[in-house]
Scaffold this motif. Structure first.
Motif, mmCIF file in Angstrom:
data_model
loop_
_atom_site.group_PDB
_atom_site.id
_atom_site.type_symbol
_atom_site.label_atom_id
_atom_site.label_comp_id
_atom_site.label_asym_id
_atom_site.label_seq_id
_atom_site.Cartn_x
_atom_site.Cartn_y
_atom_site.Cartn_z
ATOM 1 N N THR A 94 0.818 -1.218 0.000
ATOM 2 C CA THR A 94 0.000 0.000 0.000
ATOM 3 C C THR A 94 0.848 1.261 0.000
ATOM 4 O O THR A 94 0.355 2.345 -0.338
ATOM 5 C CB THR A 94 -0.929 0.037 1.230
ATOM 6 O OG1 THR A 94 -0.141 -0.083 2.426
ATOM 7 C CG2 THR A 94 -1.936 -1.095 1.175
ATOM 8 N N ALA A 95 2.118 1.159 0.355
ATOM 9 C CA ALA A 95 3.007 2.316 0.318
ATOM 10 C C ALA A 95 3.105 2.890 -1.087
ATOM 11 O O ALA A 95 3.365 4.086 -1.263
ATOM 12 C CB ALA A 95 4.402 1.930 0.816
ATOM 13 N N TYR A 96 2.877 2.033 -2.094
ATOM 14 C CA TYR A 96 2.939 2.484 -3.485
ATOM 15 C C TYR A 96 1.553 2.570 -4.105
ATOM 16 O O TYR A 96 1.421 2.748 -5.316
ATOM 17 C CB TYR A 96 3.805 1.526 -4.303
ATOM 18 C CG TYR A 96 5.106 1.181 -3.625
ATOM 19 C CD1 TYR A 96 6.005 2.171 -3.253
ATOM 20 C CD2 TYR A 96 5.426 -0.141 -3.316
ATOM 21 C CE1 TYR A 96 7.189 1.868 -2.607
ATOM 22 C CE2 TYR A 96 6.606 -0.463 -2.676
ATOM 23 C CZ TYR A 96 7.487 0.552 -2.325
ATOM 24 O OH TYR A 96 8.656 0.245 -1.682
ATOM 25 N N ASN A 97 0.530 2.442 -3.293
ATOM 26 C CA ASN A 97 -0.842 2.506 -3.786
ATOM 27 C C ASN A 97 -1.691 3.419 -2.901
ATOM 28 O O ASN A 97 -2.744 3.043 -2.398
ATOM 29 C CB ASN A 97 -1.460 1.099 -3.849
ATOM 30 C CG ASN A 97 -0.931 0.283 -5.012
ATOM 31 O OD1 ASN A 97 -1.346 0.479 -6.148
ATOM 32 N ND2 ASN A 97 -0.001 -0.616 -4.732
ATOM 33 N N GLY A 98 -1.189 4.627 -2.726
ATOM 34 C CA GLY A 98 -1.952 5.642 -2.023
ATOM 35 C C GLY A 98 -1.861 5.636 -0.519
ATOM 36 O O GLY A 98 -2.451 6.479 0.149
ATOM 37 N N LYS A 99 -1.144 4.680 0.060
ATOM 38 C CA LYS A 99 -1.038 4.557 1.518
ATOM 39 C C LYS A 99 -2.410 4.604 2.175
ATOM 40 O O LYS A 99 -2.646 5.323 3.144
ATOM 41 C CB LYS A 99 -0.137 5.666 2.086
ATOM 42 C CG LYS A 99 1.334 5.456 1.786
ATOM 43 C CD LYS A 99 2.213 6.353 2.626
ATOM 44 C CE LYS A 99 3.681 5.977 2.425
ATOM 45 N NZ LYS A 99 4.595 6.801 3.258
ATOM 46 N N CYS A 100 -3.323 3.837 1.603
ATOM 47 C CA CYS A 100 -4.681 3.796 2.144
ATOM 48 C C CYS A 100 -5.185 2.361 2.134
ATOM 49 O O CYS A 100 -4.640 1.506 1.440
ATOM 50 C CB CYS A 100 -5.613 4.692 1.325
ATOM 51 S SG CYS A 100 -5.663 4.285 -0.435
ATOM 52 N N SER A 101 -6.236 2.120 2.896
ATOM 53 C CA SER A 101 -6.779 0.765 3.015
ATOM 54 C C SER A 101 -8.296 0.805 3.003
ATOM 55 O O SER A 101 -8.910 1.476 3.849
ATOM 56 C CB SER A 101 -6.281 0.114 4.308
ATOM 57 O OG SER A 101 -6.992 -1.084 4.572
ATOM 58 N N LEU A 102 -8.907 0.100 2.058
ATOM 59 C CA LEU A 102 -10.359 0.004 2.006
ATOM 60 C C LEU A 102 -10.886 -0.749 3.216
ATOM 61 O O LEU A 102 -11.902 -0.376 3.803
ATOM 62 C CB LEU A 102 -10.782 -0.700 0.719
ATOM 63 C CG LEU A 102 -12.286 -0.891 0.507
ATOM 64 C CD1 LEU A 102 -12.981 0.461 0.362
ATOM 65 C CD2 LEU A 102 -12.555 -1.762 -0.710
ATOM 66 N N GLU A 103 -10.190 -1.815 3.598
ATOM 67 C CA GLU A 103 -10.621 -2.609 4.737
ATOM 68 C C GLU A 103 -10.626 -1.769 6.018
ATOM 69 O O GLU A 103 -11.573 -1.811 6.797
ATOM 70 C CB GLU A 103 -9.706 -3.827 4.916
ATOM 71 C CG GLU A 103 -9.810 -4.856 3.811
ATOM 72 C CD GLU A 103 -8.995 -4.487 2.576
ATOM 73 O OE1 GLU A 103 -8.341 -3.400 2.590
ATOM 74 O OE2 GLU A 103 -9.008 -5.254 1.598
ATOM 75 N N ARG A 104 -9.566 -0.986 6.198
ATOM 76 C CA ARG A 104 -9.481 -0.166 7.408
ATOM 77 C C ARG A 104 -10.541 0.927 7.407
ATOM 78 O O ARG A 104 -11.027 1.333 8.461
ATOM 79 C CB ARG A 104 -8.077 0.434 7.537
ATOM 80 C CG ARG A 104 -7.853 1.170 8.854
ATOM 81 C CD ARG A 104 -6.394 1.067 9.274
ATOM 82 N NE ARG A 104 -5.514 1.651 8.294
ATOM 83 C CZ ARG A 104 -5.106 2.929 8.333
ATOM 84 N NH1 ARG A 104 -5.523 3.722 9.303
ATOM 85 N NH2 ARG A 104 -4.284 3.400 7.432
ATOM 86 N N PHE A 105 -10.910 1.408 6.224
ATOM 87 C CA PHE A 105 -11.960 2.420 6.158
ATOM 88 C C PHE A 105 -13.268 1.886 6.716
ATOM 89 O O PHE A 105 -13.947 2.547 7.500
ATOM 90 C CB PHE A 105 -12.172 2.882 4.719
ATOM 91 C CG PHE A 105 -13.464 3.622 4.515
ATOM 92 C CD1 PHE A 105 -13.636 4.892 5.038
ATOM 93 C CD2 PHE A 105 -14.518 3.035 3.832
ATOM 94 C CE1 PHE A 105 -14.845 5.579 4.876
ATOM 95 C CE2 PHE A 105 -15.720 3.710 3.658
ATOM 96 C CZ PHE A 105 -15.883 4.983 4.184
#
Length: 352
Positions: A106-117
């Motif tokens: 995820t460091a190279y994919n927006g540093k975001c997480s759908l699961e965590r959202f």
């Protein structure tokens, strides 16, 4: 410095797309009938877009709430009409574009997480807005792929959602207190300078599934992080679709709406589409010259990605120079490993 690793991941020009020589039904759907980058010379020598257009040379977007059945409808409709189906872009869409053998960190994919959202939508580290901002970029890139496929091959495309409907989730997040007003302002500024460069879809098909039914399906999902999605959030999505997005997009595109039982009859949906005249929106004013300019734009994925990079400080999506430098060289090392094993000889040509 905005958190936009698209600058690292997206190769420019034709190099990123030389690998594909056949018509595909998945992955990156661009320039499958050529090996050289399209440009002014091709246009001067007689390359024209309208000559390859047919009845279904159009962009259709199927929209709806979570778990509404829009994906199944989009795929069946594409098969029925001889169009290309492009499933909804996710946070790893760049990995598809750059043909990574496995999804990168995820460091190279927006540093975001759908699961965590879905598990922690009010997380104080700004994950919710990073996710929304990153997803807008992914949808913008996918939409540029769809237009490029249409202009290059003449084959129409059916997508799940689009950057035009992405605002539905932004407004739903804000209404639930998941993101700040400053995030909404940042998003709207980016949208105002990027989305105006693209033609809207010819048709939007909305699948109307009550929020209560959507929540039941999510609770029965095999993905645990979807089991506790608040009903209020799902209702907000439904409300924004009906009161904001659909009335607005209907000014430029055709709109059809069905409930979850009606979409089971794909033949009926296809018949309804055949009756549409498609006489509204900017598509009717296009010609080979304007299509040429649009094709030049959508082929340049770096240019498309750069539209979402603006010099604004926002804690949710801003990192310091040292952190950016660290991640940049980290990414270079990952790329070097792939290249040394000869797994991806065509990937990331700008990084040596």
């Amino acid at each position: 410095m905005a958190l936009r690793f698209a600058r690292l991941l997206l190769p420019t020009g034709a190099a990123a797309f030389k690998a594909g020589r056949h018509v595909r039904t998945a992955g990156i759907h661009t320039c499958t009938v050529r090996n050289l980058k399209y440009g002014w010379l091709a246009f001067v020598l007689g390359e024209r877009t309208t000559a390859r257009f047919k009845q279904n040379s159009k962009i259709f977007c199927v929209d709806g709430n979570l778990a509404s059945g829009k994906g199944a409808l989009a795929q069946k409709l594409a098969d029925r009409l001889g169009m290309l189906y492009m499933p909804e872009a996710d946070t790893h869409y760049l990995d598809i574009m750059t043909k990574e053998p496995t999804p990168l960190d995820t460091a190279y994919n927006g540093k975001c997480s759908l699961e965590r959202f879905y598990m922690e939508p009010k997380d104080k580290d700004g994950n919710s807005y990073r996710l929304q901002s990153w997803m807008y970029l992914m949808r913008l890139l996918q939409y540029s792929d769809a237009i490029e496929h249409l202009l290059t091959t003449g084959q129409g495309v059916v997508l799940e959602r689009s950057p035009f409907s992405d605002m539905v989730f932004l407004e739903a997040m804000f209404s639930q207190g998941y993101i700040r007003k400053e995030c909404v302002d940042h998003y709207n500024e980016i949208k105002s300078i990027s989305l105006c460069e693209f033609l809207p879809p010819h048709l939007v098909i909305y699948v109307d599934s009550p929020a209560e039914e959507v929540q039941k399906k999510l609770k029965a999902s095999e993905k645990p992080y979807l089991h506790n999605v608040p009903l209020s959030y799902l209702k907000s999505i439904e409300t924004v679709y009906k009161k904001t997005f659909l009335p607005k997009i209907s000014e430029e595109a055709e709109v059809l709406s069905y409930d979850v039982t009606q979409i089971q009859d794909v033949e009926k949906v296809a018949e309804d589409i055949e009756y549409l005249k498609f006489e509204k929106g900017p598509w009717v004013d296009q010609d080979d010259v304007t299509y040429h300019h649009m094709r030049v734009l959508v082929e340049d994925k770096q240019r498309v990605a750069n539209m979402t990079c603006i010099p604004r400080y926002l804690p949710e999506v801003t990192i310091g120079a040292h952190e950016f430098d660290r991640d940049y060289y980290s990414f270079k090392s990952v790329c070097a490993i792939f290249c040394s094993t000869d797994l991806l000889p065509h990937i990331h040509p700008k990084i040596s």
